[in-house]
Design a protein around this motif. Sequence first.
Motif, mmCIF file in Angstrom:
data_model
loop_
_atom_site.group_PDB
_atom_site.id
_atom_site.type_symbol
_atom_site.label_atom_id
_atom_site.label_comp_id
_atom_site.label_asym_id
_atom_site.label_seq_id
_atom_site.Cartn_x
_atom_site.Cartn_y
_atom_site.Cartn_z
ATOM 1 N N TYR A 244 8.968 -11.447 8.639
ATOM 2 C CA TYR A 244 7.072 -9.984 8.251
ATOM 3 C C TYR A 244 8.459 -9.724 6.431
ATOM 4 N N ASP A 245 9.419 -9.750 6.328
ATOM 5 C CA ASP A 245 9.523 -8.816 5.249
ATOM 6 C C ASP A 245 10.074 -10.048 4.048
ATOM 7 N N ARG A 246 9.824 -11.055 3.976
ATOM 8 C CA ARG A 246 10.317 -12.157 2.917
ATOM 9 C C ARG A 246 9.473 -12.822 1.465
ATOM 10 N N ASP A 247 10.211 -12.833 0.700
ATOM 11 C CA ASP A 247 9.446 -13.397 -0.023
ATOM 12 C C ASP A 247 8.154 -14.688 0.441
ATOM 13 N N GLY A 248 8.587 -15.299 1.011
ATOM 14 C CA GLY A 248 7.217 -16.309 2.000
ATOM 15 C C GLY A 248 5.992 -15.594 2.472
ATOM 16 N N TRP A 249 6.438 -14.103 2.818
ATOM 17 C CA TRP A 249 5.484 -13.600 3.857
ATOM 18 C C TRP A 249 4.522 -12.452 2.750
ATOM 19 N N LYS A 250 5.270 -12.874 1.568
ATOM 20 C CA LYS A 250 4.146 -11.814 0.858
ATOM 21 C C LYS A 250 2.970 -12.822 -0.385
ATOM 22 N N GLU A 251 4.015 -13.142 -0.260
ATOM 23 C CA GLU A 251 3.506 -14.787 -1.046
ATOM 24 C C GLU A 251 1.853 -15.804 0.118
ATOM 25 N N GLY A 252 1.791 -15.387 1.474
ATOM 26 C CA GLY A 252 0.584 -15.657 1.892
ATOM 27 C C GLY A 252 0.099 -14.966 2.443
ATOM 28 N N LEU A 253 0.684 -13.618 1.832
ATOM 29 C CA LEU A 253 -0.804 -12.525 2.092
ATOM 30 C C LEU A 253 -1.323 -12.130 1.097
ATOM 31 N N GLU A 502 10.486 -0.346 3.701
ATOM 32 C CA GLU A 502 11.525 0.250 3.972
ATOM 33 C C GLU A 502 11.026 1.365 5.062
ATOM 34 N N GLU A 503 9.484 0.868 5.546
ATOM 35 C CA GLU A 503 8.952 1.245 6.807
ATOM 36 C C GLU A 503 9.407 0.584 7.911
ATOM 37 N N LEU A 504 9.957 -0.551 8.213
ATOM 38 C CA LEU A 504 10.092 -1.490 8.560
ATOM 39 C C LEU A 504 11.968 -1.142 9.528
ATOM 40 N N GLN A 505 12.204 -1.162 7.620
ATOM 41 C CA GLN A 505 13.622 0.033 7.953
ATOM 42 C C GLN A 505 14.216 0.661 8.840
ATOM 43 N N ARG A 506 12.770 2.073 8.605
ATOM 44 C CA ARG A 506 13.320 3.086 8.907
ATOM 45 C C ARG A 506 13.066 2.924 10.769
ATOM 46 N N ILE A 507 11.722 2.368 11.388
ATOM 47 C CA ILE A 507 11.346 1.354 12.693
ATOM 48 C C ILE A 507 12.246 1.060 13.224
ATOM 49 N N GLY A 508 13.303 0.508 12.908
ATOM 50 C CA GLY A 508 13.933 0.171 13.754
ATOM 51 C C GLY A 508 14.890 -1.694 13.233
ATOM 52 N N VAL A 509 14.383 -2.295 12.500
ATOM 53 C CA VAL A 509 13.834 -3.542 11.700
ATOM 54 C C VAL A 509 15.503 -4.313 12.598
ATOM 55 N N GLU A 510 16.051 -3.782 11.806
ATOM 56 C CA GLU A 510 17.881 -4.190 12.014
ATOM 57 C C GLU A 510 18.360 -3.848 13.248
ATOM 58 N N GLN A 511 18.113 -3.184 14.039
ATOM 59 C CA GLN A 511 18.335 -3.789 15.605
ATOM 60 C C GLN A 511 18.485 -3.717 15.920
#
Length: 525
Positions: A244-253, A502-511
């Motif tokens: 959900y942070d990828r270009d394909g997701w963005k294009e779908g939206l 950026e908010e995804l990163q703040r929430i902790g998507v990497e962890q």
Amino acid sequence: MKFPRYFSLLLALAMLLCAVPLAGLAEEERPTLTILMAQDTYVEDYETNAFTKFIEDSMNVNLDFELLPAADAADKLSVMISSGQELPDVVNYSLDITTTYRYAQTGAFIPLNDYYEQYGDNVKKVAEMSPGFFDAVTCPDGNIYSVPIYTKALHDEHMYKIWINQTWLDNLGLDVPTTTEELYTVLKAFKEKDPNGNGIQDEYPLVGGTGWSQDATIYLMNSFIYDDAGDHLIVEDGKVDVVYDRDGWKEGLLYMRRLVDENLLDPISFTQDDSQLRAMANNEECCIVGAFAFSSITLLPVATSPYARDFVGLAPVEGPEGVKFACYKPTIPTNRWFITADCDNPELAFKVGDFMFDPTEEVFLRARFGVEGEHWSRPQEGDVTAYEGYEPMCRQDVNIWTLTQNAHWRNNAPLYADKASQGGVYSEEISWWDKPIADAVYAYVACDPAEGTFVPTLAFTEDELNQISEIRATLTTYVQECKVRFITRDMDIDTEWDSYVEELQRIGVEQFVEVCQQAYDRMYK
């Protein structure tokens, strides 16, 4: 030796007098289990339900019911458990492994490992045929807290389908769309060219809802990037990641925003519930729906709806980059029948659950189709199914699935099924709808993601859950909210995409991804 006549009469009288209170006592002593479950609006009365009576008579038990409101059953259950409220004997409600573990840690549910050893013959028989069965329902502390439900239905493994109005296509001289651009063109024609012929622009080209399998965006997103409708994970060269942070997701939206902008995908799809979607699809005056999102054509009452034969399954359509997936959710056992710490007779409660989890699938036939001889009957010589390789198991003489009825619980129980789900007798007279459902299933199976490119399921350890539970819940809510807001222009995808990431990163998507990788490596490498 002969007894005097008067003595024989006295003995007979004494036996008669004893028999009457004993019969009454036996009835009074029939133990009672209280069951907490979600109300199903299609079930008339659980107390007098034929399936209830079948369970009661088979197990010599009385079942009493406490019902949660259908609209917010999960929330109500959460409040009951978090507040330490006294619970009924059994909670009959499907919970994922994370929620199961969280509730068990409060002391609400008791572990059933020992009961499985002593009394779990039915479940163990199925587990022997299904590698990894118990792994799917075992919590991080090593305990099993439920008798699960495990009903393998091919059309539910591909639950996010769209059904399109073939009659409208024919009326407008259009072919079934095979690409996202063709789908746009068809939906635009549905909107503007009066396919129902009533002279009014009252058509809804594509609609969905908030009910089970009614999210149209999942079907559409899979033309741009694979969306598993869960944690939104993919696997590339053994590496797990979110999509959900990828270009394909963005294009779908962006594609879906275009549909909403032109009223081709109605925004009501993001708010209306199951009953509202069904009412729209079954509009009394005339058909007003061009396509709807649902697992099966049975969103329409197939036995009575004048529109049911108008619809066919729409195979996944190809996106501009050649992407064409079906959302595939392999059947796994799901925790269902929980015995609470407040239960006075946990042995009986477990035995009732294990009885319903019947490896012969006879209990499932009653739980799914109703009363034998009234709603279904045994196959006859020459009967066939709509699914290749499956033997017929029952004739569905009267389809009551989408009708208010008092014959079954609509599968809301700890059940097992495999053959029976695909084993309905197919014929034009009694079950014409099986063929379009099966045809749709095979079209979707052909678009399943390749093994090793998706995550079937993940079972986290206790430590892993402690690391990601809050992150996971926050991500799930945030991604879903932003998806709808981007599509409806409540958020501007052109200017707010970067802040979203950026908010995804703040929430902790990497962890979250890191822990998912650990679980994936442990389970699948």
